[in-house]
Write a protein that holds these residues in place. Structure first.
Motif: not given
Ligand code: NAD
Length: 486
Positions: A157-166
């Motif tokens: 979940k946190s990886a998906l969120e980070l990728n979306e932000k990047l």
């Protein structure tokens, strides 16, 4: 190579000191930096350019693989460095940074090509990339690239969120996620090894290979990183990233072209064919361990729970072993075993490819005395490849193993960070981790994370100085194999 500006967030930190400055300096000495470049270091301390340059020089003197004997070259190199004090969470500072970058671009006649290297704690990645965008640092006139360190998220979940932000600031092709295992020369050599040796390529499949074993063992304990490590464990610190990357590069089918895109596609394919564990698979195919006291190199060491900063009730994994299956035409039926841990007997990273034993299959008498062929790829600390063959000894008339050492790297090879930074500077992302690989890796380990969280998997103690808990040996014995502790 294009002239550019290298913007280093976290320039006063440990990674910059130990790895990044030396890597850039060695590239400079080897003529692998652009003709013209500017390096802007950022940190919270109020340093002058001069103080920063002294810090860079001292770091290189302490940590570079080469001794410093050319002061003119060093002077020229340091001249490229400027320092800007900046709190990454405060937007105003980015305006000042932009002015510094533009002033240097003008002075040196540089195009607006900018690399942003985020050598900072992961919680800052989001705020930094948003500020890069909002302040206009991510110029449109030249190219821009982002280099980030692990960890990339702490679960799916946190990886998906980070990728979306990047992705709001950088395209996937502009993001260079460092996994320093991919920078190790022997790992970079793997494709070339298979590519240039059809004999190896011909055998790398389920017709000939019995199993593949990947080990990354450390002798150190948790050291000063207890806060981070007790949350991460071996699964996040090593397995999800470095070990699954090693699995991908070992098992991937050789692409027609060794380009970033094709290699990325092949690695992703391996992850797509990796059999999901599910709840049952975690129980049958994963071993969790934690070190207890023992001896390392003859010196007594305490157990994990006695380490400073670790609670006595901690169930954190300092060791993990797993059995994985790649259900594609090439590898179906071949188990891949992976293990990694702290406080183990030796510090090493190694891939052992065990060939099928024809005598065993034919049930011939000698099978239990014959060693199978082994292709051993030593990744660190020593680098090399060896092939174990069998020959009949004319004196004893017995078949005995002989080992052929194929190669050993010469001394003073470039460090992982040198190879990786050189690739990032010239825009080659072959040896960086692409988003799909990260996502599929988190997806695969997610059931393990959940079972660790619920504490539903046994936690096997293992003696410091051993190669892990007995259960990790039993995992292979179930299939009639053993770890090759060579
Ligand atoms: P560090 O704590 O030594 O350095 C962090 C840097 O961030 C310092 O320069 C500090 O000044 C800066 N910083 C912190 N808060 C700031 C703020 N509000 N504004 C501006 N700057 C701020 O950390 P490190 O060991 O250098 O690690 C950096 C990154 O590299 C981390 O993501 C880490 O996980 C990763 N990493 C480090 C190593 C290593 O060997 N050190 C290895 C692999 C990955």
């Amino acid at each position: 190579m294009d002239s550019m500006t290298f913007v280093l967030f976290g320039a006063t930190g440990d990674l910059a000191k130990r790895k990044i400055f030396s890597a850039l300096y060695n590239l400079f000495l080897d003529g692998k930096m652009p003709n013209s470049f500017s390096i802007i270091g950022l940190g919270r301390r109020e340093w002058s350019d001069y103080t920063f340059q002294i810090h860079v020089e001292q770091s290189i003197k302490t940590f570079s693989r080469r001794s410093i004997n050319n002061s003119l070259k060093m002077e020229k190199f340091l001249d490229a460095f400027r320092y800007c004090s900046l709190d990454v969470t405060e937007y105003e500072g980015y305006k000042k940074l932009l002015e510094t970058i533009e002033r240097r671009e003008e002075q040196l006649g540089l195009p607006e090509n900018r690399i942003f290297y985020l050598s900072v704690a992961p919680e800052f990645v989001d705020v930094i990339t948003s500020n890069i965008k909002d302040s206009g640092l991510s110029s449109k006139k030249g190219w821009k690239r982002l280099i980030i360190e692990k960890p990339f998220g702490h679960d799916l979940k946190s990886a998906l969120e980070l990728n979306e932000k990047l992705s709001r600031t950088f395209e996937e092709e502009e993001i260079y996620r460092i996994d320093h295992y991919l920078g190790k020369p022997m790992v970079q050599n793997l494709e070339g090894l298979e590519f240039s040796n059809p004999v190896l390529k011909a055998f790398m499949n389920n017709q000939y290979i019995a199993n593949v074993q990947i080990t990354a063992s450390e002798t150190v304990g948790v050291e000063e990183r207890s806060d981070y490590y007790d949350q991460a464990g071996a699964i996040r610190d090593m397995f999800q990233n470095h070990l699954l990357q090693l699995l991908m590069v070992t098992a991937m089918h050789l692409p027609n072209k060794l380009s970033a895109r094709e290699v990325g596609n092949e690695k992703r394919r391996i992850m797509e064919f990796l059999r999901p564990l599910g709840n049952k698979g975690v129980i049958t195919d994963v071993i969790r361990g934690q070190y207890v006291s023992g001896e390392i190199d003859g010196r007594p060491v305490v157990g994990y729970k006695e380490e400073p900063g670790i609670e006595n009730s901690s169930t954190n994994d300092t060791f993990i072993a797993a059995r994985l299956w790649i259900d594609d035409a090439l590898w179906s039926g071949v188990p891949f075993y992976i293990r990694t841990g702290k406080r183990m007997k030796e510090k090493l990273t190694r891939v052992v490819i065990e060939f099928k034993n024809p005598l065993k299959d034919l049930n011939m008498l000698q099978h239990d005395v014959m060693t199978p062929n082994l292709l051993v790829i030593q990744i660190s600390p020593n680098e090399g490849v060896s092939l174990q063959l069998n020959m009949k000894n004319p004196l004893t008339n017995q078949i005995e193993p002989i080992s052929t050492e194929f190669s050993a790297s010469p001394k003073n090879v470039p460090e992982a960070y040198e190879l990786l930074l050189f690739d990032a500077l010239r825009g080659d992302s072959t040896f960086f981790t692409h988003w799909k690989e990260v996502e599929l890796s988190w997806r695969w380990v997610q059931p393990i994370l959940e079972s660790f969280e619920e504490n539903s998997l046994p936690l096997h103690p293992y003696r410091s100085g051993s190669m892990g808990p007995d259960a990790s040996y039993e995992l292979l014995q179930e299939d009639g194999f053993n770890w090759w502790d060579l």
